[in-house]
Enzyme design. Structure first.
Site, PDB file in Angstrom:
ATOM      1  N   LYS A  34       0.811  -1.200   0.000  1.00 31.10           N
ATOM      2  CA  LYS A  34       0.000   0.000   0.000  1.00 31.10           C
ATOM      3  C   LYS A  34       0.856   1.265   0.000  1.00 31.10           C
ATOM      4  O   LYS A  34       0.650   2.162  -0.817  1.00 31.10           O
ATOM      5  CB  LYS A  34      -0.902  -0.024   1.243  1.00 31.10           C
ATOM      6  CG  LYS A  34      -1.806   1.142   1.368  1.00 31.10           C
ATOM      7  CD  LYS A  34      -2.480   1.117   2.718  1.00 31.10           C
ATOM      8  CE  LYS A  34      -1.466   1.408   3.826  1.00 31.10           C
ATOM      9  NZ  LYS A  34      -2.107   1.698   5.104  1.00 31.10           N
ATOM     10  N   THR A  35       1.790   1.312   0.910  1.00 33.69           N
ATOM     11  CA  THR A  35       2.624   2.506   1.036  1.00 33.69           C
ATOM     12  C   THR A  35       3.380   2.768  -0.255  1.00 33.69           C
ATOM     13  O   THR A  35       3.482   3.906  -0.721  1.00 33.69           O
ATOM     14  CB  THR A  35       3.626   2.323   2.190  1.00 33.69           C
ATOM     15  OG1 THR A  35       2.925   1.800   3.308  1.00 33.69           O
ATOM     16  CG2 THR A  35       4.260   3.626   2.560  1.00 33.69           C
ATOM     17  N   GLU A 212      -5.292   5.037   5.597  1.00 37.52           N
ATOM     18  CA  GLU A 212      -5.940   4.437   6.778  1.00 37.52           C
ATOM     19  C   GLU A 212      -7.390   4.916   6.892  1.00 37.52           C
ATOM     20  O   GLU A 212      -7.855   5.297   7.963  1.00 37.52           O
ATOM     21  CB  GLU A 212      -5.178   4.785   8.065  1.00 37.52           C
ATOM     22  CG  GLU A 212      -3.695   4.488   8.050  1.00 37.52           C
ATOM     23  CD  GLU A 212      -3.371   3.008   8.149  1.00 37.52           C
ATOM     24  OE1 GLU A 212      -4.299   2.174   8.116  1.00 37.52           O
ATOM     25  OE2 GLU A 212      -2.173   2.685   8.225  1.00 37.52           O
ATOM     26  N   GLN A 242      -8.474  -3.948   9.234  1.00 40.79           N
ATOM     27  CA  GLN A 242      -7.471  -3.366  10.123  1.00 40.79           C
ATOM     28  C   GLN A 242      -8.004  -2.147  10.863  1.00 40.79           C
ATOM     29  O   GLN A 242      -7.238  -1.308  11.332  1.00 40.79           O
ATOM     30  CB  GLN A 242      -6.220  -2.986   9.326  1.00 40.79           C
ATOM     31  CG  GLN A 242      -5.490  -4.206   8.786  1.00 40.79           C
ATOM     32  CD  GLN A 242      -4.201  -3.829   8.089  1.00 40.79           C
ATOM     33  OE1 GLN A 242      -3.263  -3.365   8.719  1.00 40.79           O
ATOM     34  NE2 GLN A 242      -4.160  -4.028   6.789  1.00 40.79           N
ATOM     35  N   ARG A 602       1.930  -8.432  10.938  1.00 46.18           N
ATOM     36  CA  ARG A 602       3.174  -7.641  10.957  1.00 46.18           C
ATOM     37  C   ARG A 602       4.366  -8.515  10.609  1.00 46.18           C
ATOM     38  O   ARG A 602       5.438  -8.025  10.278  1.00 46.18           O
ATOM     39  CB  ARG A 602       3.439  -7.009  12.343  1.00 46.18           C
ATOM     40  CG  ARG A 602       2.440  -5.994  12.845  1.00 46.18           C
ATOM     41  CD  ARG A 602       2.109  -4.947  11.860  1.00 46.18           C
ATOM     42  NE  ARG A 602       0.901  -5.300  11.132  1.00 46.18           N
ATOM     43  CZ  ARG A 602       0.505  -4.721  10.010  1.00 46.18           C
ATOM     44  NH1 ARG A 602       1.231  -3.765   9.477  1.00 46.18           N
ATOM     45  NH2 ARG A 602      -0.587  -5.106   9.397  1.00 46.18           N
TER      46      ARG A 602
END
Length: 665
Positions: A34-35, A212, A242, A602
DNA sequence: CGCCAAATTATTTTT
DNA sequence: TAATTTGGCG
């Protein structure tokens, strides 16, 4: 600049990154790059000739905002002074900084954080002569927040607090202060009441991105909707699985709102996971599928299954921390990992402290993010309170904090007379003190007047200094010496010199940070208001990911991060899911499950979970039960570790042999 | 009337 | 465990 979008991204990511205009909804699963996609998207816009000043990217944390700018800068090789990346709150604060006078505040307003807010509520409750023991201040904080942001209205149970709320509103405005909710609600109000302003900001920010998105509140959504509904160049990125901030007003139904408000939007799903091994992903998928309210999606990965997830049952939390430390050392050695490849995640901050102890004992380097924040330490808050009073004399909350810190002989009774004087003359406490110290007819004792006099003189003196050309940090340092803050700390902790040293070191650290900020040439407005605003919105010190140190943090703080190896500690019922959410409802339980999901995802290569057999809770030891979520993970994916904390003899011998072999070559 | 020391109580997550 | 509140002393 040549981005080579197509080869740098997969097909879905490419579509997402290259669609600059129109409404776009991106559902980005955990670890789906995503980033990376967002970074490329912004870079692509710049490449297409969109001016950086027209782009607004809203993120969830300050750290994420900073990182985003940094990444785009690296990708494009350009300095980006006009690109706006900020949290909703910081962006709101920036708007208020230049426009708040429209609403009848002064532009030197103070931002109250939760502690300030609670202390204000406490004062109000006291003034209204309501017994404090009947009041849960934390609950009121929440309630007022939901009322202010229209999350809920007054009900029959809550309406008895209405009086307190109304007085709270009056006072915070009188103090020329705003709370976190105001940072969103006041800009909305501005936009609605001053059309010219709305036009101005719409014109400026033609391209808007929200990261987000699942963690935005209804108010925040309304805010971006206002800004973007005309040009409709809005891209929201989120993952409903999330969403872990609903207790703060986050509402992932915003995804539904978005679909309603921006018809003909383009929806893109990023479901390929680049982060985790097959086993970890499978466990995560299985777990999250137990949630009922979610957008169905299936994350997949091209990589191998990897090792199985390890579960260990230590006797208690000491044993647990020992295990984690030992294991990290062992893995670091065996697999040639650096300590910063490890993340140790916990549900609550208090679990961090026992871990921290053990890390210190084992001399394992670590960084802690989250935890009690630097800026909320008492000694730092004291200094900040002085700075705030210097900049905003109407700020009664911070006045009260420091009027008798260090001791000036102004106790409860004196304070009460100050208060009634201020009240009857409709003055802030500070103005009241100023007036009292000059007014010889005022009904107070000479000794008190004496004290007031020297206090106001001191404040005025430093105010003059602060707004002269002298370095501000130097002025504050002089102030701290002048009030003999060290002496104050010594008298507060007479038998604990080490604590005093530690606290003074923190104060010094704070001053150094301030100084560094003040001297930074990139800083366009190095004035004290900017700085105070900034630190109000920065709960923790931005620790640049430190090399060679194990990362300890809460699961909430781990959002958006990844580690080669993750340890998840305290995997017990009443911890995760937290006792409170078990009591509440199915929705809270689902949020806890998402939290667990975030924790698991994570991990890139290995995941270790520990669940203690017993644990000390408030001085007594109680037996604990493994988290119910463990049962939702297919048992085939989990391997149990038995008592092997003190690496068995053979294993130790084996390790030793390996080491010898390495040294020999 | 202020200060000190003993008692008390609170612990989810964060902008 | 640590910070905050209360009650009694000087």
């Amino acid at each position: 600049m040549d981005l080579q979008l197509k080869s740098a991204l997969n097909d879905k990511q490419y579509i997402a990154a290259s669609t600059s205009s129109g409404p776009v909804l991106i559902i980005a699963g955990a670890g789906s790059g995503k980033t990376r996609m967002i970074t490329y998207r912004i870079a692509h816009m710049l490449e297409c000739g969109i001016s950086q000043s027209n782009i607004l990217a809203l993120t969830f944390t300050n750290k994420a905002a900073k990182e985003m700018t940094e990444r785009v800068r690296q990708l494009t090789g350009e300095k980006l002074p006009k690109l706006t990346t900020a949290t909703f709150h910081a962006f709101g604060a920036a708007i208020l900084r230049s426009e708040i006078h429209y609403l009848g505040y002064d532009d030197n307003f103070t931002i109250y954080d939760q502690a300030d807010k609670i202390s204000l509520i406490k004062n109000v409750v006291r003034e209204l002569h309501i017994p404090l023991e009947q009041i849960d201040l934390y609950e009121l904080d929440n309630l007022f927040s939901s009322i202010k942001t229209n999350r809920s209205g007054w009900s029959t149970e809550t309406s008895r607090y209405k009086e307190i709320y109304e007085e709270y509103l009056l006072q915070i405005k009188a103090y020329n202060a705003v709370d976190f909710d105001d940072l969103i609600m006041l800009p909305i109000k501005l936009f609605e009441e001053v059309p010219a302003l709305l036009r101005k900001y719409r014109e400026r920010y033609q391209y808007i991105m929200v990261d987000e998105f699942q963690d935005t509140s209804l108010a925040q959504y309304r805010f971006v909707h206002l800004l973007s509904q005309e040009h409709r160049n809005i891209c929201v990125v989120g993952d409903d699985d999330q969403s872990i901030y609903s207790w703060r007003g986050a509402n992932y139904e915003n995804i539904v709102n978005f679909e309603r408000d921006f018809p003909n939007f383009k929806e893109i799903r990023l479901e390929q996971n680049y982060r985790s091994t097959g086993n970890i992903l499978q466990a995560a998928n299985a777990l999250i599928s137990h949630n009922t309210k979610r957008k169905e999606k299936q994350l997949w990965t091209g990589t191998e299954k990897g090792r199985s997830i390890a579960l260990f049952h230590p006797d208690d939390e000491d044993h647990e921390s020992e295990f984690i430390c030992t294991k990290i050392k062992e893995l670091a050695f065996e697999q040639g990992l650096s300590y910063d490849d490890f993340g140790v995640l916990v549900r609550t901050n208090n679990l961090l402290s026992s871990l921290e102890q053990t890390f210190i004992q084992n001399q394992l380097p670590y960084t802690i993010s989250g935890g009690k924040s630097f800026f909320s330490r008492k000694e730092i808050k004291d200094i900040i309170a002085y700075m705030r009073l210097l900049t905003n004399p109407d700020d009664n909350v911070n006045f009260l904090r420091i009027i008798n810190t260090p001791r000036r002989g102004i106790g409860r009774v004196s304070l009460e007379s100050l208060r009634s004087y201020a009240r009857s003359h409709e003055l802030s406490l500070f103005s009241a003190v100023t007036k009292l110290s000059l007014d010889m007819n005022a009904p107070i004792k000479d000794r008190l007047r004496q004290m007031c006099c020297s206090f106001t003189e001191m404040i005025e003196c430093y105010k003059t200094k602060l707004f002269s050309r002298q370095p501000m940090a130097k002025t504050i340092r002089a102030l701290i010496g002048d009030i003999d803050y060290r002496g104050h700390l010594i008298s507060e902790h007479p038998d604990n010199e080490r604590l005093v040293q530690w606290k003074m070191k923190n104060v010094d650290l704070f001053l150094q940070m301030f100084e560094r900020w003040e001297k930074n040439p990139d800083n366009i407005h190095p004035n004290i208001y900017e700085y105070l605003n900034r630190i109000s919105l920065t709960s923790k010190v931005e620790t640049d990911k430190e090399q060679g140190k194990v990362n300890l943090m809460t699961i909430h703080a781990s959002k958006g991060l990844e580690f080669d190896t993750v340890f998840l500690a305290g995997v017990e019922d009443h911890i995760i899911p937290h006792a409170r959410s078990i009591q509440e409802n199915e929705q809270s339980l689902e949020e806890e499950r998402r939290l667990f999901y975030v924790a698991i995802t994570r991990a890139k290569r290995s995941l270790y979970m520990t669940s203690c057999k017993q644990r000390k809770v408030m001085r007594e030891t109680i037996a604990t039960v493994p988290s119910r979520f463990l049962e939702e993970i297919p048992q085939g994916l989990i391997s149990h570790i038995d008592e092997e904390i003190e690496t068995s003899d053979e294993e130790a011998a084996d390790l030793f042999a390996q080491l010898r072999a390495k040294l020999a070559t």
